[in-house]
Design an enzyme around this catalytic site. Sequence first.
Site, PDB file in Angstrom:
ATOM      1  N   LYS A  25       2.019   3.462   0.648  1.00  0.00           N
ATOM      2  CA  LYS A  25       2.344   4.742  -0.068  1.00  0.00           C
ATOM      3  C   LYS A  25       1.709   4.886  -1.213  1.00  0.00           C
ATOM      4  CE  LYS A  25       6.602   3.311  -0.724  1.00  0.00           C
ATOM      5  NZ  LYS A  25       6.481   1.829  -0.060  1.00  0.00           N
TER       6      LYS A  25
ATOM      7  N   ARG B 199      15.368   6.613  -1.613  1.00  0.00           N
ATOM      8  CA  ARG B 199      15.576   5.206  -0.993  1.00  0.00           C
ATOM      9  C   ARG B 199      16.882   4.927  -0.543  1.00  0.00           C
ATOM     10  NH1 ARG B 199      10.905   2.799  -4.143  1.00  0.00           N
ATOM     11  NH2 ARG B 199      10.472   0.760  -3.367  1.00  0.00           N
TER      12      ARG B 199
ATOM     13  N   ARG C 189      -1.547  -7.669  -3.640  1.00  0.00           N
ATOM     14  CA  ARG C 189      -2.008  -6.605  -4.456  1.00  0.00           C
ATOM     15  C   ARG C 189      -2.410  -6.691  -5.814  1.00  0.00           C
ATOM     16  NH1 ARG C 189       2.484  -2.072  -3.946  1.00  0.00           N
ATOM     17  NH2 ARG C 189       3.894  -3.624  -4.321  1.00  0.00           N
TER      18      ARG C 189
ATOM     19  N   ARG D  61       1.862  -7.142 -10.206  1.00  0.00           N
ATOM     20  CA  ARG D  61       3.045  -6.735 -10.544  1.00  0.00           C
ATOM     21  C   ARG D  61       3.961  -8.042 -10.474  1.00  0.00           C
ATOM     22  NH1 ARG D  61       4.655  -1.817  -6.934  1.00  0.00           N
ATOM     23  NH2 ARG D  61       6.411  -2.894  -6.699  1.00  0.00           N
TER      24      ARG D  61
ATOM     25  N   ARG E   8      12.916  -7.191  -1.349  1.00  0.00           N
ATOM     26  CA  ARG E   8      12.729  -5.697  -1.193  1.00  0.00           C
ATOM     27  C   ARG E   8      12.697  -5.318   0.305  1.00  0.00           C
ATOM     28  NH1 ARG E   8       7.879  -6.550  -4.679  1.00  0.00           N
ATOM     29  NH2 ARG E   8       7.110  -4.542  -3.887  1.00  0.00           N
TER      30      ARG E   8
HETATM   31  P1  ADP Z   1       6.830  -0.701  -3.477  1.00  0.00           P
HETATM   32  O1  ADP Z   1       5.548  -0.285  -4.029  1.00  0.00           O
HETATM   33  O2  ADP Z   1       7.134  -2.061  -3.227  1.00  0.00           O
HETATM   34  O3  ADP Z   1       7.397   0.197  -2.188  1.00  0.00           O
HETATM   35  P2  ADP Z   1       7.738   0.544  -5.959  1.00  0.00           P
HETATM   36  O4  ADP Z   1       6.846   0.490  -6.790  1.00  0.00           O
HETATM   37  O5  ADP Z   1       8.111   2.028  -5.229  1.00  0.00           O
HETATM   38  O6  ADP Z   1       7.802  -0.647  -4.746  1.00  0.00           O
HETATM   39  O7  ADP Z   1       9.274   0.105  -6.644  1.00  0.00           O
HETATM   40  C1  ADP Z   1       9.485  -1.065  -7.438  1.00  0.00           C
HETATM   41  C2  ADP Z   1      10.755  -1.388  -7.633  1.00  0.00           C
HETATM   42  O8  ADP Z   1      11.148  -0.036  -8.653  1.00  0.00           O
HETATM   43  C3  ADP Z   1      11.753  -1.224  -6.377  1.00  0.00           C
HETATM   44  O9  ADP Z   1      11.900  -2.563  -5.962  1.00  0.00           O
HETATM   45  C4  ADP Z   1      13.164  -0.804  -7.317  1.00  0.00           C
HETATM   46  O10 ADP Z   1      13.624  -2.104  -7.997  1.00  0.00           O
HETATM   47  C5  ADP Z   1      12.823   0.176  -8.210  1.00  0.00           C
HETATM   48  N1  ADP Z   1      12.677   1.543  -7.612  1.00  0.00           N
HETATM   49  C6  ADP Z   1      11.572   2.423  -7.606  1.00  0.00           C
HETATM   50  N2  ADP Z   1      11.913   3.496  -6.913  1.00  0.00           N
HETATM   51  C7  ADP Z   1      13.364   3.338  -6.701  1.00  0.00           C
HETATM   52  C8  ADP Z   1      14.530   4.202  -6.070  1.00  0.00           C
HETATM   53  N3  ADP Z   1      14.118   5.382  -5.556  1.00  0.00           N
HETATM   54  N4  ADP Z   1      15.794   3.724  -6.095  1.00  0.00           N
HETATM   55  C9  ADP Z   1      15.988   2.408  -6.617  1.00  0.00           C
HETATM   56  N5  ADP Z   1      15.204   1.808  -7.102  1.00  0.00           N
HETATM   57  C10 ADP Z   1      13.786   1.926  -7.179  1.00  0.00           C
HETATM   58  P1  ADP Z   2       3.307   0.927  -1.378  1.00  0.00           P
HETATM   59  O1  ADP Z   2       2.982   1.940  -2.512  1.00  0.00           O
HETATM   60  O2  ADP Z   2       3.858   1.294  -0.139  1.00  0.00           O
HETATM   61  O3  ADP Z   2       4.012  -0.487  -1.789  1.00  0.00           O
HETATM   62  P2  ADP Z   2       0.457   0.026  -1.734  1.00  0.00           P
HETATM   63  O4  ADP Z   2      -0.416   1.520  -1.600  1.00  0.00           O
HETATM   64  O5  ADP Z   2       0.419  -0.338  -3.247  1.00  0.00           O
HETATM   65  O6  ADP Z   2       1.783   0.147  -0.915  1.00  0.00           O
HETATM   66  O7  ADP Z   2      -0.263  -1.097  -0.984  1.00  0.00           O
HETATM   67  C1  ADP Z   2       0.287  -2.143  -0.977  1.00  0.00           C
HETATM   68  C2  ADP Z   2      -1.063  -3.200  -0.617  1.00  0.00           C
HETATM   69  O8  ADP Z   2      -1.770  -3.147   0.546  1.00  0.00           O
HETATM   70  C3  ADP Z   2      -2.098  -2.989  -1.719  1.00  0.00           C
HETATM   71  O9  ADP Z   2      -2.868  -4.147  -2.057  1.00  0.00           O
HETATM   72  C4  ADP Z   2      -3.230  -2.196  -1.103  1.00  0.00           C
HETATM   73  O10 ADP Z   2      -4.543  -2.388  -1.625  1.00  0.00           O
HETATM   74  C5  ADP Z   2      -2.922  -2.710   0.256  1.00  0.00           C
HETATM   75  N1  ADP Z   2      -3.269  -1.727   1.537  1.00  0.00           N
HETATM   76  C6  ADP Z   2      -2.957  -0.162   1.422  1.00  0.00           C
HETATM   77  N2  ADP Z   2      -3.204   0.311   2.555  1.00  0.00           N
HETATM   78  C7  ADP Z   2      -3.600  -0.430   3.329  1.00  0.00           C
HETATM   79  C8  ADP Z   2      -4.067  -0.530   4.693  1.00  0.00           C
HETATM   80  N3  ADP Z   2      -4.396   0.450   5.399  1.00  0.00           N
HETATM   81  N4  ADP Z   2      -4.619  -1.653   5.127  1.00  0.00           N
HETATM   82  C9  ADP Z   2      -4.575  -2.981   4.568  1.00  0.00           C
HETATM   83  N5  ADP Z   2      -4.264  -3.042   3.332  1.00  0.00           N
HETATM   84  C10 ADP Z   2      -3.852  -1.507   2.553  1.00  0.00           C
END
Ligand code: ADP
Ligand code: ADP
Length: 208
Positions: free
Chosen positions: A13, A88, A127, A155, A166
């Site tokens: 994302k 979420r 990541r 992170r 998660r």
């Molecule tokens: P990921 O990249 O793994 O999808 P995010 O960066 O979006 O994770 O979120 C990291 C953490 O921040 C989540 O595990 C949660 O604890 C919190 N968080 C983010 N967005 C939300 C939301 N919309 N509702 C509740 N918690 C959230």
């Molecule tokens: P999210 O925001 O959904 O948690 P991220 O964009 O942070 O996901 O991506 C999670 C990890 O996967 C990062 O290390 C990123 O570089 C890697 N990644 C993103 N897109 C791809 C893909 N199409 N194939 C493989 N790895 C990816």
Amino acid sequence: MRIILVGPPGAGKGTQAARLVDSYNIPHISTGDMLRAAVAAKTELGKQADECMSRGDLVPDGLVIAMTVERLGQPDCARGFMLDGFPRTRAQAFALTDALEKAAIVLDAVVLIEVPDDQIVGRIVGRRSDPETGKIYHLSFQPPPPEIVDRLVQRKDDTEDACRARLAKYHAETAPIVDYYAEQGRLKRVDGVGSADEVELRIKAALA
Ligand code: ADP
Ligand code: ADP
């Protein structure tokens, strides 16, 4: 364009949002980034969110809804937005529907980036991000240039245990809102497996 990106942790994302906001010239609103900034700044919200985030739990709805609705009311969102990581839960989805209805705003699309569970942990534990540019890398799949490797950060919730927590939350709390948006006819499903370039093209085709 008013777009929501949904998908499991590690679906790509953040990676895709960074690419798409340049093309559509809209702000990228990542609730995860906003909460991490609040934790770093030690604000009241940050103090309340920190422990939940470290465990891989969701931050309570009330806090996240207030933060996001306030952000969407800022002037730069008048031309559109890309919401990443919100809603979420069902409560968040309903609160967002209410806030948008009050502002007479219609969503263009909800994009679901689909990645099978067995690929998620590998994406999360590899990541890394660059604190200077905010760019996201993966040690194997999106390798950073060698000269910046030393400054990359991981992170604290990108451990295997927190990732599994998660992912379980995603299936229990977030997957149901996918059906909510599908029933409204707004959902676009995109295959998130393949290179980031391929996924970007799929999303753009879905939004065209
Ligand atoms: P990921 O990249 O793994 O999808 P995010 O960066 O979006 O994770 O979120 C990291 C953490 O921040 C989540 O595990 C949660 O604890 C919190 N968080 C983010 N967005 C939300 C939301 N919309 N509702 C509740 N918690 C959230
Ligand atoms: P999210 O925001 O959904 O948690 P991220 O964009 O942070 O996901 O991506 C999670 C990890 O996967 C990062 O290390 C990123 O570089 C890697 N990644 C993103 N897109 C791809 C893909 N199409 N194939 C493989 N790895 C990816």
